[in-house]
Write an enzyme that holds these catalytic residues in place. Structure first.
Site, mmCIF file in Angstrom:
data_model
loop_
_atom_site.group_PDB
_atom_site.id
_atom_site.type_symbol
_atom_site.label_atom_id
_atom_site.label_comp_id
_atom_site.label_asym_id
_atom_site.label_seq_id
_atom_site.Cartn_x
_atom_site.Cartn_y
_atom_site.Cartn_z
ATOM 1 N N HIS A 1 0.828 -1.207 0.000
ATOM 2 C CA HIS A 1 0.000 0.000 0.000
ATOM 3 C C HIS A 1 0.866 1.263 0.000
ATOM 4 O O HIS A 1 1.008 1.918 -1.028
ATOM 5 C CB HIS A 1 -0.936 -0.021 1.211
ATOM 6 C CG HIS A 1 -1.943 1.089 1.210
ATOM 7 N ND1 HIS A 1 -2.753 1.360 2.277
ATOM 8 C CD2 HIS A 1 -2.262 2.017 0.273
ATOM 9 C CE1 HIS A 1 -3.533 2.389 1.999
ATOM 10 N NE2 HIS A 1 -3.246 2.810 0.789
ATOM 11 N N HIS B 1 1.548 5.123 -2.813
ATOM 12 C CA HIS B 1 1.699 6.507 -2.348
ATOM 13 C C HIS B 1 3.114 7.037 -2.550
ATOM 14 O O HIS B 1 3.322 8.090 -3.161
ATOM 15 C CB HIS B 1 1.326 6.599 -0.864
ATOM 16 C CG HIS B 1 -0.123 6.431 -0.586
ATOM 17 N ND1 HIS B 1 -0.981 7.488 -0.404
ATOM 18 C CD2 HIS B 1 -0.876 5.305 -0.442
ATOM 19 C CE1 HIS B 1 -2.199 7.034 -0.172
ATOM 20 N NE2 HIS B 1 -2.161 5.715 -0.189
ATOM 21 N N HIS C 1 -3.918 0.524 -6.373
ATOM 22 C CA HIS C 1 -4.273 1.185 -5.108
ATOM 23 C C HIS C 1 -5.670 0.787 -4.648
ATOM 24 O O HIS C 1 -5.891 0.546 -3.447
ATOM 25 C CB HIS C 1 -4.183 2.701 -5.243
ATOM 26 C CG HIS C 1 -4.520 3.413 -3.969
ATOM 27 N ND1 HIS C 1 -5.760 3.990 -3.742
ATOM 28 C CD2 HIS C 1 -3.802 3.611 -2.836
ATOM 29 C CE1 HIS C 1 -5.775 4.526 -2.536
ATOM 30 N NE2 HIS C 1 -4.606 4.310 -1.962
ATOM 31 N N ASN D 1 -6.520 -0.839 -0.985
ATOM 32 C CA ASN D 1 -7.001 0.207 -0.091
ATOM 33 C C ASN D 1 -8.459 0.053 0.320
ATOM 34 O O ASN D 1 -8.777 0.075 1.508
ATOM 35 C CB ASN D 1 -6.811 1.585 -0.730
ATOM 36 C CG ASN D 1 -7.206 2.701 0.212
ATOM 37 O OD1 ASN D 1 -6.492 3.005 1.167
ATOM 38 N ND2 ASN D 1 -8.354 3.314 -0.027
ATOM 39 N N ILE E 1 -6.959 8.641 -1.275
ATOM 40 C CA ILE E 1 -7.100 8.575 0.174
ATOM 41 C C ILE E 1 -6.116 7.543 0.700
ATOM 42 O O ILE E 1 -5.633 6.705 -0.083
ATOM 43 C CB ILE E 1 -8.548 8.218 0.608
ATOM 44 C CG1 ILE E 1 -8.742 8.388 2.116
ATOM 45 C CG2 ILE E 1 -8.894 6.821 0.166
ATOM 46 C CD1 ILE E 1 -8.585 9.782 2.620
#
Length: 953
Positions: free
Chosen positions: A612, A617, A805, A809, A953
């Site tokens: 993740h 990110h 993602h 997520n 997010i």
């Protein structure tokens, strides 16, 4: 004390129209012309530079203060009589023709600061007041053409936005619509850009400007701004530049826009110095040296990630001062308030819809709000679950925080790090004293399905972390670690697993690609001693799992090996093997259940840190920075990339303060503790490769697919067809890469055009050599030398930000919201026979299991956090959907996008059909959770489905 008249007088005295506007001065006590901001002599106004006070005529060739360009005055005056603000009038049939010029009508859509900032309702009063006295928002049009006399861009005079103070709407409206009208010479050519000056007190969010241009046939031209515009003093008097939605490759840029294209780059790149302010728009690079507040708490000092021992992607530079103190000079200072967010370029901040969702339900998960109160509550209790019923009660009755929340009226939030809990919970429909949780998917349909062995195996294919499992190439497995430091590579033997292989030999199931593994042993084993010494209460193993695909298609675990380092030099690693128990053997069953818990705990930690955080990110932030520094919004590729980046830098900035920060949520609650980010850096250096971020390449590298199947999605064939993440993912990959190919091949006619595109080449060079500088010498980086290579690169970026993602997520709460299924922390090793702990296990298995898993405070903190992270915003942009249909003016691209959207609709139907197919048991499993994480669309909230374009997010 200043009087009201004095304040108004001061405002009026400072009112001014742009120096290059040619604005006509009002005489005597006449009111300012509407929409112009003309200055009345009764307020002591002076003639403006570039104007003649008596005539209001502008001197031709006056230098623009805002851009530094020599511009030709497009008209003698900017005084335009106001038009009614109704949309019917704005788009009613064109402007007036007075012979030499034509009146061009514009519709401006924006959001005011008071609507976006819930604590600054007064902003509307001040901006309305100064607007009435001439300090307006001014806009001018810039032509695609150059004035042959001056060799500078043509532009119109600046026109004021009309009736700012007299617009229908309320203080919390998302959008306001205004008219702004321009006098344009008939030989002006096509407008390609606008310049904006904000002479108000406050910023506003400029969404779009649409003009109805008479040539040809009253064509509408859209300027998609989507940007915060601050008062001009924040930009040192420079204009804000926005381009229309008609795009150009650098070599094709119209002469009138070339300088503006370069000026915009200067603003976005900055000069690499100074502390960035909230209104800045500068994108630049830095290392991760700000994860702790080391000046105030030396125990938050962590190794710097990037450009040193620990290789890492770069993050956005904030320019905050460096710390003072011995051995602290390489660390960046923290913010002055726990509520401040680290700098990101202003347009990267959440828009209002996102912020509302964030404030209403999401902030309950952040480290400076609820977590301290949860810990305070459980510090006064045993901090243990007494039974599984206590965990299920979290969904039925919630968690009372009564007595543990400081009343908002008695203390300033900055003093204790709290946010406005009263506002958060009441906005979410909850009592401010109560945390209430929805029941997670994994226990919603069947209460105990999560304990089933087949569900344990299925979740490696369709759960939170489906991108680690790989095909077994040799058995027993070998170790990559130094055998002198870690002798004893494995305790696994053929005898451990052969009885589960349905009459086949180990060699036969390997050859038939029916044996798989999830293996964390070599990654974590070298660090276990460090973990146990540094993380209080930890009892962790380095695990590996062996799984077998049955004839019915289930993925069944057949062995778990849990390893600890040698106790002393010269001894072997402590490897313990657990296998599924025969029916009715209770003691073996309990040990097996505990072994699965240890595996799931490590897998959850790896998921958060690597699958993740790191793999989406962190690695994507340099791509976002380089895109904004090097690819103009005029470039067609920018329109392809921009939706992939929405909100990512802001959530990354927040993560550095709360999620991955020293003593933050991950460090405080996961097995890796204070070494969490170091582990992600170890994986980045050892394992991360951009080329293997593409799903087909990833599957091939893990042995989960075979190459050379041209007719299959991604040109690979799955070795395990019922692999929901890969099956849905390959179709998504095919749809995305086909869309990207159509776009790229339309933009570029040849490979040479890609190689000669200066912006694209600089973009990729900076990503590799600056954004991922610690890996710049790797041979696996794609060479950007053809249309095919650009298609592969952009498809890979699209995959990372979208489906990858989404897969890791938006199912977090569904699977890990029930702590026993994915415990973030383990506190006890599995006891040996004959010990007191073993007797405790056999005497009360449930109580022992609960004492081994996460505590109450950890459980509630993680549940709260992942509920936030699993939530879709109301303004989410999903694959195949765009919030603004005018994102491109190219009809070929629009048609291709419609086809892209149509293929996604077809995929939705196929996913639904697969989830209902009894021949595909891994689509639901014993817990009866259909695999919907790659279902393209979703509603807002915690839904367990939906693929946004971006890491939002």
């Amino acid at each position: 004390m200043a009087t009201a008249a004095g304040i108004v007088g001061a405002i009026a005295a400072s009112a001014a129209v742009p120096s290059s506007s040619g604005g006509q001065l009002n005489q005597g006590n006449k009111a300012p012309a509407r929409g112009v901001g003309a200055q009345s002599s009764s307020f002591g106004g002076k003639a403006l530079r570039g104007q003649e006070a008596s005539s209001g005529k502008k001197r031709v060739g006056a230098r623009s203060k805002s851009t530094g360009l020599q511009v030709r005055a497009a008209t003698e005056t900017s005084v335009v009589e106001g038009f009614p603000a109704t949309l019917a009038r704005i788009f009613g049939g064109g402007g007036k023709d007075d012979g030499d010029t034509v009146e061009v009508l514009g519709k401006l859509v924006l959001a005011k600061k008071n609507a976006l900032d819930l604590v600054d309702i007064g902003a509307v009063f001040w901006d309305n007041t100064v607007d009435m006295f001439g300090r307006k928002v001014f806009i001018c049009l810039v032509s695609n053409e150059i004035d042959p006399k001056t060799n500078e861009p043509k532009k119109t005079a600046y026109s004021g936005v009309l009736n700012w103070w007299d617009n229908d709407g309320d203080l919390v409206a998302d959008e306001f619509t205004y008219s702004v009208n321009f006098k344009v010479p008939k030989d002006f050519g096509q407008p390609g850009a606008i310049l904006v000056q904000n002479k108000h007190v406050n910023e506003f969010y400029m969404k779009t400007l649409t003009i109805k241009y008479p040539e040809p046939e009253n064509k509408e031209i859209d300027f998609l701004c989507n940007s915060w515009v601050y008062p001009e003093k924040k930009y040192d008097g420079k204009d804000r530049i926005f381009f229309s939605n008609k795009t150009y490759l650098p070599r094709d840029t119209p002469a009138g826009l070339k300088k503006l294209r370069e000026l915009e780059f200067q603003e976005l790149r900055g000069d690499g110095t100074g502390t960035r302010q909230k209104w800045d728009r500068v994108y630049d690079y830095d290392v991760y040296n700000d994860l702790g507040n080391v000046e105030k708490d030396i125990t938050t000092k962590r190794p710097i990630l990037g450009a040193g021992e620990f290789k890492y992607p770069r993050r956005c530079r904030t320019g905050r001062p460096m710390c003072k103190g011995e051995n602290l000079g390489d660390y960046e200072t923290s913010t002055t308030s726990a509520l401040d967010v680290y700098y990101v370029p202003r347009d990267e901040a959440f828009e209002r819809a996102k912020s509302s969702t964030f404030l209403a339900s999401a902030l309950k998960g952040f480290v400076h709000s609820v977590m301290p109160n949860i810990k305070k509550k459980y510090d006064t209790t045993k901090n243990e679950f007494d039974s599984m019923s206590d965990i299920f009660d979290l969904y039925d009755y919630g968690v009372s925080l009564k007595g543990h929340i400081v009343d908002n009226g008695s203390v300033k939030p900055e003093e204790n790090g709290l946010v406005l809990l009263d506002s958060i919970f009441s906005a979410n429909g909850d009592s401010k004293d109560l945390l209430v949780y929805p029941i997670p998917d994994v226990v919603a349909m069947t209460k105990w399905g999560w304990k089933n062995d087949l569900e344990f195996g299925r979740q490696f294919l369709a759960g939170l972390n489906p991108m680690v499992i790989k095909a077994v190439q040799e058995y027993p497995p070998k170790s990559t670690l130094d055998p002198k430091k870690f002798p004893g590579a494995t305790a696994l033997t053929n005898e451990h697993i052969e009885c589960f292989l349905e009459g086949q030999t180990v060699e036969e199931v390997i050859e038939g690609k029916r044996l798989f593994t999830v293996d964390y042993r070599d990654l974590f084993l070298p660090y276990l001693d460090m973990f146990h010494a540094g993380v209080e209460g930890l009892a962790m193993y380095a695990p590996r799992v062996i799984l077998y695909r049955t004839k019915e298609g289930h993925l069944k675990p057949v062995a778990i090996e849990l390893s600890l380092p040698p106790k002393a030099e010269g001894e072997e690693c402590r490897n313990r093997v657990f296998t599924p128990p025969p029916p009715g053997i209770n003691e073996t069953f309990q040990l097996w259940e505990l072994a699965k818990i240890h595996v799931n705990s490590v897998d959850f930690g790896y998921h958060e840190l690597v699958s993740h955080w790191l793999s989406t990110h962190a690695i994507m932030e340099p791509f976002i920075i380089s895109t904004n520094r090097n690819i103009s919004k005029l470039h067609p590729i920018y329109t392809l990339l921009s939706p992939l980046y929405k909100n990512t830098m802001y959530i990354n900035s927040s993560a550095r303060q709360s999620l991955i920060a020293a003593k933050g949520i991950i460090e405080s609650n996961f097995v890796t503790g204070q070494y969490s980010t170091q582990i992600s850096a170890v994986v980045y250096e050892a394992l991360w490769r951009f080329d293997r971020c593409a799903l087909p390449n990833d599957l091939l590298a893990r042995g989960m697919a075979d190459p050379g199947h041209k007719s299959e999605p991604g040109e690979v064939k799955l070795v395990l067809e019922d692999y929901p993440y890969a099956q849905d993912g390959l179709e998504l990959w095919e749809i995305i890469s086909s869309w990207v190919a159509t776009f790229v091949n339309h933009v570029y006619n040849s490979d040479n055009e890609v190689k000669s595109d200066s912006e694209i080449q600089t973009w990729w060079n900076e990503i590799v050599n600056v954004g991922h500088a610690d890996k710049k010498g790797e041979s696996w980086w794609p060479k950007l030398n053809s249309r095919a290579s650009l298609i592969e690169i952009i498809s890979t970026i699209s995959w990372i930000t979208g489906p990858h993602h989404a897969a890791v997520n938006f199912g977090q709460y569904g699977y890990a919201g029930f702590m026993p299924n994915r415990p973030p922390f383990v506190r006890r090793h599995i006891p040996e026979k004959g010990t007191k702990e073993y007797g405790e296990l056999i005497g009360s298995p449930e109580k022992f299991m609960l004492s081994m898993m996460s505590s109450q405070s950890t459980t509630v903190t993680i549940m709260t956090t992942i509920e936030l992270l699993s939530t879709h915003s109301v303004d989410e942009e999903y694959l195949g959907k765009r919030l603004n249909e005018s994102w491109t003016s190219d009809p070929v691209i629009k048609k291709a996008y419609e086809e892209f959207s149509g293929r996604l609709q077809t995929l939705k139907q196929r996913i639904t059909e697969r989830n209902n197919d009894p021949k595909l048991p891994n689509r639901r499993g014993p817990a009866n959770v259909p695999y919907t994480l790659l279902y393209p669309e979703s509603e807002s909230g915690v839904t367990g489905q939906g693929v946004p374009y971006s890491i939002s997010i």
